[in-house]
Design an enzyme around this catalytic site. Structure first.
Site, short mmCIF file in Angstrom:
data_model
loop_
_atom_site.label_atom_id
_atom_site.label_comp_id
_atom_site.label_asym_id
_atom_site.label_seq_id
_atom_site.Cartn_x
_atom_site.Cartn_y
_atom_site.Cartn_z
N ASP A 342 0.86 -1.18 0.00
CA ASP A 342 0.00 0.00 0.00
C ASP A 342 0.91 1.23 0.00
O ASP A 342 2.06 1.16 0.45
CB ASP A 342 -0.88 -0.03 1.25
CG ASP A 342 -1.65 1.26 1.43
OD1 ASP A 342 -2.40 1.64 0.53
OD2 ASP A 342 -1.45 1.89 2.49
N ASP A 344 -0.07 5.06 0.85
CA ASP A 344 -0.27 6.06 1.90
C ASP A 344 -0.45 5.41 3.27
O ASP A 344 -1.32 4.55 3.45
CB ASP A 344 -1.50 6.90 1.56
CG ASP A 344 -1.36 7.60 0.21
OD1 ASP A 344 -0.25 8.08 -0.09
OD2 ASP A 344 -2.36 7.65 -0.54
#
Length: 510
Positions: A342, A344
């Protein structure tokens, strides 16, 4: 030693007195290393594999070696070696048995071996010397030890590239004995396209005299032969240069002995006599083969006669016992096919709907963690929800600019997979839906069930589960307590997440 190879040494031990001799010889070799290409010693890991050890392992170091003691609790040499090499960081791992001694030039010669290893060379084996007695014929135990001098791919002294160890998952811990686990490793390395070669450095393996029943206990290795056949097929002996040995003769002798006893109990004298005659012929032939090349002192002859009775049924028992067991499943070790991050909150600080590259801040340890995966040869990619595009808060170009800034700070990724939709779009790609993970696996050309997703919230973990991938949660202040509790694999930071990915869940406790 600028640019010299970095080396960890791993020594599994069961507390033999010879361990101190090995450590002393390593200290001498290190002190006498003068060549410019001599490697840099990073760590020396002595793995105490005694099953019951009320007293600590006593060794005298004199501050000459950076030794770290690790407990393994008697789970076998394969497990002990895995624990040892996972503890280090150097690019090469040298495995040494605790009953060898290295030569004074060993450290310098090791540098030569590693410098000459090509990029696809996974391992460099030392030349093992077994000094046999010259004033008399060697006995049976000494002759057995002497065979190590010509053995192929044994870990008595083997330098292995850490990247290669990661790719095959290290030693297969289904081999509980110090037998065939090294051959299995060699075959798995070659199956991955790696090469193995013999170097110039030398290690001495003294031909120590074993107990009278040592040759009987060694028959447990017949079970490992069955496992090798199950794992690597019929041709494994040819690939390992491992001869069949006397198993057919042992099976014949055992069958004759059992038949003779059964016929005698059933009072079938003729059948009992014939079977007993065959057993006797097998016993005489086997005993003489073992007695003839050795010393003829009464104690050695008596030992050969007694053990020649016991070895055939022992070998047959261990072979048959392993044969009737269920075939092993796939070895759980090995690297994942890809790691999907991922963005952020995982790789960079979470700035909501950020389209400004200047606001990108890398999460602590992200660069080092990602670089370790690159060094291990694992494809890495990013799977990221960017609903700000659908909401009109940022453009697709803004998202791409932030992604380029991430690569400037962390390095290149093998793929970027972005969902630009919002929750209202009800798409199949937005996490926690599986679409991004499935697309990443397909584009990278890997099986989705061999991917690992690393993220900071429950949506990342749920997307992995929905796609059939594994996942590691790295919680932040924004992670809900329920999401942390629901995650099977957790890590306090990205560095520990990579430890988990490279080592397997049994190696780490979140």
């Amino acid at each position: 030693m600028t640019g010299a190879p970095r080396v960890d040494i791993v020594i599994p031990t069961i507390g033999r007195p010879s361990l101190q001799e090995l450590l002393d010889s390593l200290a001498v070799a290190l002190a006498e290393a003068t060549a410019a290409q001599a490697p840099a010693l990073v760590g020396c890991y002595v793995v105490d594999d005694r099953r019951a050890a009320p007293q600590p392992l006593l060794i005298n170091l004199n501050g000459q070696l950076p030794v770290r003691l690790i407990r393994a609790s008697g789970r076998g040499p394969a497990t002990a070696r895995n624990i040892g090499w996972h503890a280090g960081q150097a690019e090469w791992v040298v495995f040494l048995d605790d009953d060898v001694v290295v030569t004074p030039s060993w450290w310098t010669d090791l540098g030569i071996d590693l410098a000459s290893a090509g990029p696809r060379t996974a391992a460099v084996q030392a030349r093992i010397e077994v000094p046999l007695p010259t004033h008399r014929r060697p006995n049976d135990a000494e002759r057995n030890t002497g065979r190590l001098a010509t053995a192929k791919w044994i870990t008595a002294d083997m330098a292995v590239r850490r990247q290669a160890m990661h790719q095959v998952g290290g030693f297969d811990e289904r081999f509980p004995l110090a037998f065939r686990e090294d051959s299995d490793l060699a075959l798995r390395l070659q199956d991955r396209g790696w090469r193995l070669r013999r170097g110039v450095r030398r290690a001495v393996h003294p031909a120590r005299r074993g107990g009278w029943a040592q040759s009987v206990r060694q028959q447990r290795g017949n079970g490992a032969d069955v496992l090798m056949r199950q794992l690597h097929g019929r041709g494994w002996r040819r690939r390992c240069s491992a001869p069949m040995g006397r198993r057919p003769q042992h099976l014949l002798a055992t069958a004759a002995g059992v038949t003779a006893l059964a016929a005698a109990v059933a009072q079938r004298r003729r059948a009992a006599l014939m079977a007993a005659s065959l057993w006797t012929a097998c016993f005489v032939e086997f005993s003489w083969r073992r007695i003839a090349p050795g010393p003829k002192d009464p104690a050695e002859v008596a030992r050969m006669l007694i053990t020649s009775v016991l070895i055939p049924p022992a070998a047959t028992w261990h072979w048959a016992r392993a044969l009737v067991r269920r075939a092993p499943g796939p070895w759980p070790g090995g690297l994942p096919a890809a790691v999907l991050f991922d963005r952020d909150g995982t790789l960079i600080e979470d700035v909501p709907y950020n389209g400004d590259p200047d606001r990108v801040r890398i999460m602590p340890g992200a660069s080092a963690a990602v670089e370790r995966l690159r060094a291990s040869g694992i494809p890495i990619a990013v799977v990221s929800n960017q609903s700000g595009v659908a909401r009109g808060l940022i453009t697709a170009a803004d998202a791409d600019a932030v992604n380029r800034r991430v690569e400037e700070l962390i390095g290149p990724f093998d793929g970027w997979f972005v969902c630009p939709h919002s929750e209202a779009d009800d798409c199949a790609c937005r996490k926690p839906a599986p679409g991004l993970v499935q697309t990443a696996a397909r584009e990278l050309g890997v099986a989705v069930d061999r991917c690992v997703v690393v993220g900071d919230i429950g949506a990342d973990i749920e997307a992995a589960a929905a796609a059939g991938a594994s996942a590691v949660l790295v919680p932040t202040a924004a992670t809900r307590a329920t999401e942390v509790a629901a995650a099977s694999w957790r890590a306090r930071d990205l560095g520990q997440a990579v430890d988990l990915i490279l080592s397997g869940p049994e190696r780490i406790r979140p």
